[in-house]
Design a protein around this motif. Sequence first.
Motif, PDB file in Angstrom:
ATOM      1  N   VAL A  79      -5.216 -12.874   2.024  1.00  9.71           N
ATOM      2  CA  VAL A  79      -5.896 -11.908   1.153  1.00  9.71           C
ATOM      3  C   VAL A  79      -6.983 -11.151   1.918  1.00  9.71           C
ATOM      4  O   VAL A  79      -7.124  -9.929   1.779  1.00  9.71           O
ATOM      5  CB  VAL A  79      -6.466 -12.626  -0.097  1.00  9.71           C
ATOM      6  N   VAL A  80      -7.745 -11.877   2.740  1.00 14.68           N
ATOM      7  CA  VAL A  80      -8.789 -11.226   3.553  1.00 14.68           C
ATOM      8  C   VAL A  80      -8.161 -10.201   4.494  1.00 14.68           C
ATOM      9  O   VAL A  80      -8.634  -9.063   4.616  1.00 14.68           O
ATOM     10  CB  VAL A  80      -9.606 -12.279   4.345  1.00 14.68           C
ATOM     11  N   GLN A  81      -7.083 -10.615   5.135  1.00 20.86           N
ATOM     12  CA  GLN A  81      -6.396  -9.717   6.076  1.00 20.86           C
ATOM     13  C   GLN A  81      -5.934  -8.440   5.351  1.00 20.86           C
ATOM     14  O   GLN A  81      -6.131  -7.325   5.842  1.00 20.86           O
ATOM     15  CB  GLN A  81      -5.194 -10.463   6.665  1.00 20.86           C
ATOM     16  N   MET A  82      -5.345  -8.603   4.145  1.00 21.68           N
ATOM     17  CA  MET A  82      -4.866  -7.446   3.380  1.00 21.68           C
ATOM     18  C   MET A  82      -6.023  -6.568   2.908  1.00 21.68           C
ATOM     19  O   MET A  82      -5.997  -5.337   3.035  1.00 21.68           O
ATOM     20  CB  MET A  82      -4.056  -7.919   2.164  1.00 21.68           C
ATOM     21  N   ALA A  83      -7.060  -7.215   2.353  1.00 21.71           N
ATOM     22  CA  ALA A  83      -8.184  -6.458   1.776  1.00 21.71           C
ATOM     23  C   ALA A  83      -8.953  -5.702   2.854  1.00 21.71           C
ATOM     24  O   ALA A  83      -9.443  -4.596   2.614  1.00 21.71           O
ATOM     25  CB  ALA A  83      -9.107  -7.403   1.017  1.00 21.71           C
ATOM     26  N   ASP A  84      -9.064  -6.314   4.038  1.00 19.22           N
ATOM     27  CA  ASP A  84      -9.836  -5.687   5.121  1.00 19.22           C
ATOM     28  C   ASP A  84      -9.037  -4.653   5.915  1.00 19.22           C
ATOM     29  O   ASP A  84      -9.594  -3.913   6.716  1.00 19.22           O
ATOM     30  CB  ASP A  84     -10.348  -6.760   6.100  1.00 19.22           C
ATOM     31  N   SER A  85      -7.730  -4.611   5.677  1.00 19.98           N
ATOM     32  CA  SER A  85      -6.867  -3.760   6.513  1.00 19.98           C
ATOM     33  C   SER A  85      -6.954  -2.285   6.154  1.00 19.98           C
ATOM     34  O   SER A  85      -6.509  -1.428   6.905  1.00 19.98           O
ATOM     35  CB  SER A  85      -5.409  -4.207   6.366  1.00 19.98           C
ATOM     36  N   GLY A  86      -7.498  -2.015   4.948  1.00 22.66           N
ATOM     37  CA  GLY A  86      -7.539  -0.617   4.496  1.00 22.66           C
ATOM     38  C   GLY A  86      -6.164  -0.108   4.094  1.00 22.66           C
ATOM     39  O   GLY A  86      -5.928   1.099   3.992  1.00 22.66           O
ATOM     40  N   MET A  87      -5.210  -1.038   3.853  1.00 29.25           N
ATOM     41  CA  MET A  87      -3.845  -0.641   3.464  1.00 29.25           C
ATOM     42  C   MET A  87      -3.800  -0.028   2.068  1.00 29.25           C
ATOM     43  O   MET A  87      -2.898   0.743   1.752  1.00 29.25           O
ATOM     44  CB  MET A  87      -2.929  -1.879   3.461  1.00 29.25           C
ATOM     45  N   ALA A  88      -4.741  -0.400   1.229  1.00 23.50           N
ATOM     46  CA  ALA A  88      -4.699   0.057  -0.166  1.00 23.50           C
ATOM     47  C   ALA A  88      -4.959   1.555  -0.246  1.00 23.50           C
ATOM     48  O   ALA A  88      -5.867   2.082   0.380  1.00 23.50           O
ATOM     49  CB  ALA A  88      -5.732  -0.702  -0.996  1.00 23.50           C
ATOM     50  N   ASN A  89      -4.111   2.215  -1.026  1.00 22.69           N
ATOM     51  CA  ASN A  89      -4.282   3.646  -1.279  1.00 22.69           C
ATOM     52  C   ASN A  89      -4.062   3.837  -2.773  1.00 22.69           C
ATOM     53  O   ASN A  89      -3.104   4.449  -3.222  1.00 22.69           O
ATOM     54  CB  ASN A  89      -3.268   4.441  -0.454  1.00 22.69           C
ATOM     55  N   PHE A  90      -4.980   3.251  -3.554  1.00 21.98           N
ATOM     56  CA  PHE A  90      -4.778   3.102  -4.996  1.00 21.98           C
ATOM     57  C   PHE A  90      -4.780   4.430  -5.741  1.00 21.98           C
ATOM     58  O   PHE A  90      -5.591   5.310  -5.491  1.00 21.98           O
ATOM     59  CB  PHE A  90      -5.877   2.201  -5.572  1.00 21.98           C
ATOM     60  N   ALA A  91      -3.848   4.537  -6.676  1.00 23.12           N
ATOM     61  CA  ALA A  91      -3.868   5.652  -7.632  1.00 23.12           C
ATOM     62  C   ALA A  91      -3.255   5.161  -8.934  1.00 23.12           C
ATOM     63  O   ALA A  91      -2.260   4.433  -8.927  1.00 23.12           O
ATOM     64  CB  ALA A  91      -3.053   6.825  -7.094  1.00 23.12           C
ATOM     65  N   PRO A  92      -3.852   5.545 -10.085  1.00 20.95           N
ATOM     66  CA  PRO A  92      -3.227   5.191 -11.372  1.00 20.95           C
ATOM     67  C   PRO A  92      -1.840   5.810 -11.474  1.00 20.95           C
ATOM     68  O   PRO A  92      -1.480   6.709 -10.691  1.00 20.95           O
ATOM     69  CB  PRO A  92      -4.191   5.777 -12.418  1.00 20.95           C
ATOM     70  N   LEU A  93      -1.078   5.360 -12.445  1.00 19.15           N
ATOM     71  CA  LEU A  93       0.336   5.754 -12.563  1.00 19.15           C
ATOM     72  C   LEU A  93       0.503   7.183 -13.065  1.00 19.15           C
ATOM     73  O   LEU A  93       1.512   7.822 -12.813  1.00 19.15           O
ATOM     74  CB  LEU A  93       1.029   4.785 -13.534  1.00 19.15           C
ATOM     75  N   TYR A  94      -0.483   7.671 -13.819  1.00 18.15           N
ATOM     76  CA  TYR A  94      -0.364   9.012 -14.416  1.00 18.15           C
ATOM     77  C   TYR A  94      -1.736   9.691 -14.437  1.00 18.15           C
ATOM     78  O   TYR A  94      -2.759   9.017 -14.464  1.00 18.15           O
ATOM     79  CB  TYR A  94       0.208   8.923 -15.839  1.00 18.15           C
TER      80      TYR A  94
END
Length: 564
Positions: A431-446
Amino acid sequence: MGGHTLSEYKTDIQIAREANKKSIQEIGAKLDIPSEHLLPYGHDKAKISAEFINSVQGNEKGKLILVTAINPTPAGEGKTTTTVGLGDGLNRIGKKAAICIREASLGPNFGMKGGAAGGGYAQVVPMEDMNLHFTGDFHAITSAHNLLSAMIDNHIYWGNELDIDIRRIAWKRVVDMNDRALRQITASLGGVANGFPREAGFDITVASEVMAILCLAKDIKDLETRLGDMIVAYRRDKTPVFCRDLKADGAMAVLLKDAIQPNLVQTLENNPAFVHGGPFANIAHGCNSVVATTTALKVADYVVTEAGFGADLGAEKFMNIKCRKAGLAPDAVVLVATVRAMKMNGGVAKADLGEENVDAVNNGCANLGRHISNLKSFGVPVVVAINHFVTDTEAEVQAVKDYVAKQGSEAVLCKHWAHGSAGVEDLAHKVVQMADSGMANFAPLYPDEMSLFEKIETIAKRIYHADEVLADKTVREQLRSWEAQGYGHLPVCMAKTQYSFSTDPNLRGAPTGHSVPIREVRLSAGAGFIVVVCGQIMTMPGLPRSPSAEVIRFNHDGVIEGLF
């Protein structure tokens, strides 16, 4: 929640009772909360002052980790247990982490399930207090809600200056108990002195719009504004009557002044836990309060929170409602599954879950696969947590891992139920590796500007994989009229069964080719969403034939038993 029942293990309540708790001031110190900003409720729980919350707004935000799950089955998934275990695991590997979960409702505690604070060696304590009156938040919400109910009937009694149509009062009363006898009642009987007889009813407190508002409001001022925005009734010309028209919003906010402050407690391993709010995960958005989550993010480097039910309901609402409203964005998502639940989705009866059946595991993984792809569509990285049961075999666990790898994700075996943080280190590192990686590019569905019906269709088609949404003319006209009144920008809150992607609770796995029929739509103008009721959804549950209340009591030692 963990679901393990082998006799050599201690029960959840035994483990909770043996907890070596620290004073709440020591727990607050872990997050640099000075003791003068902790308003203690006994020695092991406290509210965090509004002054402190305001003082940390300039702090950098920590990483947000959402824990969600596959569609629940009677086999048990352990979403809260995993949330707690992961919070402990992150602290174990040297991270400054906090968890954020919801408060438990009295109704279900005395009905079907007993308590709700994790399980095994991944629990939040004090367990009994959290499952009973805790710090009184739900009582305050009940009182504020029913004050408004009383003021509506009182206004009508004294001449009805607002011209409320008593056939169109939308505001029910609430009580935090499962009581089917109150679903539909007749009020104001007994003659002139008691007002005008009318049909009314009760919901359970967690279904109140006041609860949803408390969990979405930024502060007490925002809370009061939202309370004023609630629609409580309609006039004969169908124009809405707002809570503020009855001048109830100020007094309601005063009743909620303490309830809006987040509660701080601790895990069995003495790590900080924010336990605040508890909106129904069907009729509302089913997440911990915005105040608690945003405060935790300002005082911890990693915050683990959960959303109600499976990812098709809880995670979807977390992303499309809570994150949108609060300006939040998850950095990683943990999807909880069990081998047992995979087997159940694969057609195995509950009584036979103890026997190895790799084929059934493979057959049941379709449900898991759909949740993975759905979550990825929000632009967030996903890891699967296999919540371990002692009956799981190596071959079955490997089958899940292999399946998840084919979906482009990783599955990690977690033994926090039996071993606490020591059993969840692998997941914590991932989880730390994923959270710190900056991989997230969140956007709501609509987007906000999409029409209300299109928003419903987007969720039905992209999350539930339905072919169509069925809605009669009155539903479509109602949505159009709300758009004309300026409510078209609101997100939609889908109320449907938690047991299936479809509206049929018996349709397990990953069904396609189904339709989503809309029974009715409701406007929660204060909370800021449109509730879309699909299928049969209860806002006032009943008690089962043998309610948990029958076995909750003090034992010979004067200690509570039966809450688990």
